[in-house]
Design a protein around this motif. Sequence first.
Motif, PDB file in Angstrom:
ATOM      1  N   HIS A  43       0.812  -1.222   0.000  1.00  0.00           N
ATOM      2  CA  HIS A  43       0.000   0.000   0.000  1.00  0.00           C
ATOM      3  C   HIS A  43       0.843   1.269   0.000  1.00  0.00           C
ATOM      4  N   SER A  65      -8.757  -6.437   4.157  1.00  0.00           N
ATOM      5  CA  SER A  65      -9.512  -6.713   5.375  1.00  0.00           C
ATOM      6  C   SER A  65      -8.656  -7.307   6.485  1.00  0.00           C
ATOM      7  N   GLN A  68      -5.185  -3.079   9.928  1.00  0.00           N
ATOM      8  CA  GLN A  68      -4.790  -1.693   9.679  1.00  0.00           C
ATOM      9  C   GLN A  68      -3.493  -1.621   8.873  1.00  0.00           C
ATOM     10  N   ARG A  71       0.930   3.524   8.644  1.00  0.00           N
ATOM     11  CA  ARG A  71       1.188   4.881   8.142  1.00  0.00           C
ATOM     12  C   ARG A  71       2.679   5.157   8.334  1.00  0.00           C
ATOM     13  N   ILE A  77      -1.485   6.324   2.238  1.00  0.00           N
ATOM     14  CA  ILE A  77      -2.918   6.034   2.142  1.00  0.00           C
ATOM     15  C   ILE A  77      -3.203   4.808   3.001  1.00  0.00           C
ATOM     16  N   ILE A  78      -3.946   5.016   4.087  1.00  0.00           N
ATOM     17  CA  ILE A  78      -4.250   3.901   4.992  1.00  0.00           C
ATOM     18  C   ILE A  78      -5.744   3.571   5.031  1.00  0.00           C
ATOM     19  N   ASP A  79      -6.559   4.391   4.406  1.00  0.00           N
ATOM     20  CA  ASP A  79      -7.997   4.140   4.357  1.00  0.00           C
ATOM     21  C   ASP A  79      -8.299   3.239   3.154  1.00  0.00           C
ATOM     22  N   PRO A  80      -8.923   2.064   3.368  1.00  0.00           N
ATOM     23  CA  PRO A  80      -9.190   1.152   2.247  1.00  0.00           C
ATOM     24  C   PRO A  80     -10.013   1.787   1.118  1.00  0.00           C
ATOM     25  N   THR A  81     -10.976   2.636   1.451  1.00  0.00           N
ATOM     26  CA  THR A  81     -11.784   3.283   0.416  1.00  0.00           C
ATOM     27  C   THR A  81     -10.933   4.225  -0.419  1.00  0.00           C
ATOM     28  N   ALA A  82     -10.099   5.012   0.233  1.00  0.00           N
ATOM     29  CA  ALA A  82      -9.211   5.929  -0.490  1.00  0.00           C
ATOM     30  C   ALA A  82      -8.207   5.145  -1.331  1.00  0.00           C
TER      31      ALA A  82
END
Length: 165
Positions: A43, A65, A68, A71, A77-82
């Motif tokens: 990521h 899933s 976490q 960072r 980018i740590i938000d799955p949606t982003a």
Amino acid sequence: METTGETANIGVGKEEAVLFLSQVETHANIRAFFPPGSLSPMHASGIGKALLAYMDPERLDKLLSKGQMTRFTAHTIIDPTALRQNLEAIRESGFSVDNEERNEGMRCIAAPVFDMNGEAVAGISISGPTSRVGASEVEELSRPVIKAAHQLSFAIGGSVTRPQP
């Protein structure tokens, strides 16, 4: 490296990380260094995000899933949606950018290498300091990276027709 003047890398996916296989270092004094055998979380890596963008959707869901994401900098980018939105942009452009996501002051541009089954099996990237690999240079520097990834895809019998996951 010769075309862009920046350190060039090749890596493959290994579980949730990128395994760097080889590197050709720039001749500049300030440079990225990923010795063969180094691992970097997908990521927060240009090659990693290029691989994630074309990963089987079920495998990607499992990976995201698991927990976490770490960072490393304020840009990671740590938000799955982003991250999913970023992966969509990668599929549209054909290249990814690690925009100081792993190390402050360093930028990486990567493109996937596809095998004969249309799977992204590796990635090629260039890495350098943001002073040389500026945001305004990303588009231009992406061209030789994409070209090298296409050439390697063809060399291994792959296709550059990017499948949609």
